[in-house]
Design an enzyme around this catalytic site. Structure first.
Site, PDB file in Angstrom:
ATOM      1  N   THR A  31      -8.068   9.337   9.504  1.00 33.56           N
ATOM      2  CA  THR A  31      -7.725   8.261   8.714  1.00 33.56           C
ATOM      3  C   THR A  31      -7.354   6.890   9.669  1.00 33.56           C
ATOM      4  O   THR A  31      -6.897   5.802   9.317  1.00 33.56           O
ATOM      5  CB  THR A  31      -6.421   8.254   8.044  1.00 33.56           C
ATOM      6  OG1 THR A  31      -5.379   8.636   8.820  1.00 33.56           O
ATOM      7  CG2 THR A  31      -6.829   9.148   6.915  1.00 33.56           C
TER       8      THR A  31
ATOM      9  N   GLY B 115      -7.485   3.608  11.396  1.00 35.82           N
ATOM     10  CA  GLY B 115      -8.106   2.389  11.118  1.00 35.82           C
ATOM     11  C   GLY B 115      -8.172   2.043   9.741  1.00 35.82           C
ATOM     12  O   GLY B 115      -8.906   1.154   9.146  1.00 35.82           O
ATOM     13  N   THR B 116      -7.754   2.894   8.739  1.00 40.70           N
ATOM     14  CA  THR B 116      -7.642   2.698   7.252  1.00 40.70           C
ATOM     15  C   THR B 116      -7.189   1.326   7.110  1.00 40.70           C
ATOM     16  O   THR B 116      -7.934   0.688   6.114  1.00 40.70           O
ATOM     17  CB  THR B 116      -6.884   3.756   6.654  1.00 40.70           C
ATOM     18  OG1 THR B 116      -7.309   4.974   6.871  1.00 40.70           O
ATOM     19  CG2 THR B 116      -6.837   3.611   5.188  1.00 40.70           C
ATOM     20  N   GLY B 117      -6.059   0.996   7.505  1.00 39.24           N
ATOM     21  CA  GLY B 117      -5.429  -0.354   6.987  1.00 39.24           C
ATOM     22  C   GLY B 117      -6.232  -1.519   7.573  1.00 39.24           C
ATOM     23  O   GLY B 117      -6.594  -2.507   6.687  1.00 39.24           O
ATOM     24  N   CYS B 118      -6.707  -1.586   8.666  1.00 36.46           N
ATOM     25  CA  CYS B 118      -7.749  -2.493   9.157  1.00 36.46           C
ATOM     26  C   CYS B 118      -8.966  -2.579   8.227  1.00 36.46           C
ATOM     27  O   CYS B 118      -9.121  -3.700   7.885  1.00 36.46           O
ATOM     28  CB  CYS B 118      -8.285  -2.324  10.676  1.00 36.46           C
ATOM     29  SG  CYS B 118      -6.936  -1.816  11.746  1.00 36.46           S
TER      30      CYS B 118
ATOM     31  N   LYS C 241       0.766  -1.286   0.101  1.00 36.65           N
ATOM     32  CA  LYS C 241      -0.088   0.091  -0.328  1.00 36.65           C
ATOM     33  C   LYS C 241       0.836   1.301  -0.035  1.00 36.65           C
ATOM     34  O   LYS C 241       1.464   1.390   0.987  1.00 36.65           O
ATOM     35  CB  LYS C 241      -0.941  -0.019   1.220  1.00 36.65           C
ATOM     36  CG  LYS C 241      -1.900  -1.221   1.104  1.00 36.65           C
ATOM     37  CD  LYS C 241      -2.702  -1.436   2.530  1.00 36.65           C
ATOM     38  CE  LYS C 241      -1.764  -1.661   3.648  1.00 36.65           C
ATOM     39  NZ  LYS C 241      -2.531  -1.685   4.919  1.00 36.65           N
TER      40      LYS C 241
HETATM   41  O1  PXL Z   1      -4.426   0.518  12.182  1.00 34.72           O
HETATM   42  C1  PXL Z   1      -3.633  -0.385  12.890  1.00 34.72           C
HETATM   43  C2  PXL Z   1      -4.315  -0.912  14.190  1.00 34.72           C
HETATM   44  C3  PXL Z   1      -4.367  -2.107  14.264  1.00 34.72           C
HETATM   45  N1  PXL Z   1      -5.201  -2.828  15.348  1.00 34.72           N
HETATM   46  C4  PXL Z   1      -5.518  -2.170  16.504  1.00 34.72           C
HETATM   47  C5  PXL Z   1      -5.154  -0.542  16.244  1.00 34.72           C
HETATM   48  C6  PXL Z   1      -4.687  -0.107  15.242  1.00 34.72           C
HETATM   49  C7  PXL Z   1      -4.527   1.237  15.068  1.00 34.72           C
HETATM   50  O2  PXL Z   1      -4.872   1.906  16.079  1.00 34.72           O
HETATM   51  O3  PXL Z   1      -5.795   0.169  17.438  1.00 34.72           O
HETATM   52  C8  PXL Z   1      -5.955  -2.810  17.705  1.00 34.72           C
END
Ligand code: PXL
Length: 261
Positions: A203, A205-208, A172
């Site tokens: 943004t 939590g974008t990756g999750c 990404k």
């Molecule tokens: O975005 C990465 C991430 C993954 N998992 C948890 C998070 C975060 C970002 O804050 O809190 C639990």
């Protein structure tokens, strides 16, 4: 109804981790299951604590889910320790469904989710089981040891990650300057997923959310790169329509139109 499973950390503010994953699964019309691996204390401005669960507690949760409501696809997020990575990998060796591995190493405010040898366990144990690996630039750098400053570097890193065992990789590019481009590689051909940069601090939590949306697509039987393209559009729309919550880096809008209901 199809089923998707998230094995990831908990974000009590609801923007990232298993909370984001469950909302995303739901938005894509998929029944969501979630095995927490670690508990964070955080909100959109601060994060102060991470408690990684015992590996055997994570393994027991996965076993309970699999023996009763086995998913059609699963993803991993923050795993927190090498022991948890190994427990997840041991279960994943018998998964009869695709696994998306999001090699999360840290949270938005620099919260570390990977103590000690988590990275090398991820590389050697879990990566070879991934139907898709979804690193951002920092994660691709950490996993390959390469420095990444250009799209060409992203392709080299993708090649290396395939060589290390992933079946497909999505590197990404959102953290490079200019319009964001993500690069997919399956060992044979490269794909580009271009987007539009949305200038906002919201943004978190974008990756999750991105990897959960891909997992939901896979659970529904959508071919890999179509699932990625749909997920990419969903995330962009979710950032564009973010609710503006929190005094810091706020969450996306998980009610955004996923294009797949
Ligand atoms: O975005 C990465 C991430 C993954 N998992 C948890 C998070 C975060 C970002 O804050 O809190 C639990």
């Amino acid at each position: 109804m199809r089923v998707a499973l998230s094995i990831a950390g908990s974000d009590p503010s609801g923007g990232a981790g298993i909370q984001a994953d469950l909302k995303t699964f739901h938005q894509f019309g998929v029944y969501g299951e979630a095995v927490p691996t670690l508990i964070t204390v955080q909100n959109t401005v601060r994060s102060s604590r991470v408690e990684v669960l015992a590996a055997e507690l994570v393994a027991e949760q996965i076993a309970a889910v699999l023996e009763d409501i086995p998913p059609d696809a699963a993803k991993t997020g923050a795993l927190g320790s090498a022991a948890v990575v190994r427990a997840v990998a041991e279960a994943a060796r018998n998964f009869a469904f695709p696994l998306v591995v999001d090699p999360v190493m840290s949270g938005k405010q620099g919260l570390a989710f990977a103590e000690g040898d988590t990275l090398s366990a991820l590389r050697s144990e879990l990566m070879p089981l991934a139907a898709l690996l979804t690193p951002n630039l920092a994660e691709a750098e950490a996993l390959t040891g390469f420095g990444i400053a250009t799209p060409e570097d992203m392709r080299l890193a993708a090649r290396e990650l395939i060589r290390l065992g992933a079946r497909a990789v999505l590197v990404k590019g959102g953290h490079l300057a200019g319009e964001p481009v993500d690069i997919g590689f399956d060992g044979e051909s490269f794909r580009e997923f271009a987007g539009v940069r949305i200038v906002t601090r919201h943004t978190h939590g974008t990756g999750c959310t991105y990897s959960a949306a891909i997992t939901a697509g896979l659970a529904r039987g959508v071919p890999l790169w179509d699932a990625v393209a749909t997920a990419r559009r969903f995330v962009e729309e979710a950032i564009r329509t973010n609710p503006g919550f929190g005094r810091g880096n706020g969450p996306l809008n998980h009610h955004a139109d996923g294009g797949l209901k």
